[in-house]
Design an enzyme around this catalytic site. Sequence first.
Site, PDB file in Angstrom:
ATOM      1  N   LYS A  34       0.858  -1.191   0.000  1.00 43.13           N
ATOM      2  CA  LYS A  34       0.000   0.000   0.000  1.00 43.13           C
ATOM      3  C   LYS A  34       0.889   1.234   0.000  1.00 43.13           C
ATOM      4  CE  LYS A  34      -3.913  -1.908   2.487  1.00 43.13           C
ATOM      5  NZ  LYS A  34      -4.790  -1.761   3.654  1.00 43.13           N
ATOM      6  N   CYS A  50      -1.453  14.918  -5.689  1.00 41.87           N
ATOM      7  CA  CYS A  50      -1.698  14.129  -6.900  1.00 41.87           C
ATOM      8  C   CYS A  50      -2.782  13.081  -6.682  1.00 41.87           C
ATOM      9  CB  CYS A  50      -0.394  13.450  -7.319  1.00 41.87           C
ATOM     10  SG  CYS A  50      -0.576  12.345  -8.735  1.00 41.87           S
ATOM     11  N   CYS A  52      -3.690  11.315  -9.816  1.00 42.93           N
ATOM     12  CA  CYS A  52      -3.611  10.558 -11.070  1.00 42.93           C
ATOM     13  C   CYS A  52      -2.512   9.498 -11.070  1.00 42.93           C
ATOM     14  CB  CYS A  52      -3.404  11.508 -12.247  1.00 42.93           C
ATOM     15  SG  CYS A  52      -1.756  12.269 -12.341  1.00 42.93           S
ATOM     16  N   CYS A  61       1.243  17.188  -6.686  1.00 47.20           N
ATOM     17  CA  CYS A  61       0.887  17.302  -8.104  1.00 47.20           C
ATOM     18  C   CYS A  61       1.957  18.086  -8.859  1.00 47.20           C
ATOM     19  CB  CYS A  61      -0.462  18.018  -8.221  1.00 47.20           C
ATOM     20  SG  CYS A  61      -0.960  18.340  -9.920  1.00 47.20           S
ATOM     21  N   HIS A  65      -1.406  15.266 -14.868  1.00 43.73           N
ATOM     22  CA  HIS A  65      -2.781  14.899 -15.225  1.00 43.73           C
ATOM     23  C   HIS A  65      -3.263  15.647 -16.476  1.00 43.73           C
ATOM     24  CE1 HIS A  65      -3.148  18.443 -12.628  1.00 43.73           C
ATOM     25  NE2 HIS A  65      -4.196  18.745 -13.377  1.00 43.73           N
TER      26      HIS A  65
END
Length: 88
Positions: A34, A50, A52, A61, A65
Amino acid sequence: ISINGYKLIKSNKLITLIHRYERINNKIELDNPKVVSNIEIKSGQKAVVCRCWLSDKFPYCDGAHNKHNEATGDNIAPAIVSIKKEEE
């Protein structure tokens, strides 16, 4: 037959739509069962996170994306997390 990532199965005049399960994360900490990220945010700060799984600055991020959205027609965007500045 596959339509937009879904698989159509026809049997006995019944058509069933089955979602095609695929790995979402193909880049980040693949050896971990995980991926968990702890982000500390102080009062008055924000973090752009983030969603994506394509960012080179994960868990933050980097705009990756945008290219994905242009190529696929998707609408994924980051999560913006903030803590209001405490008034003194």
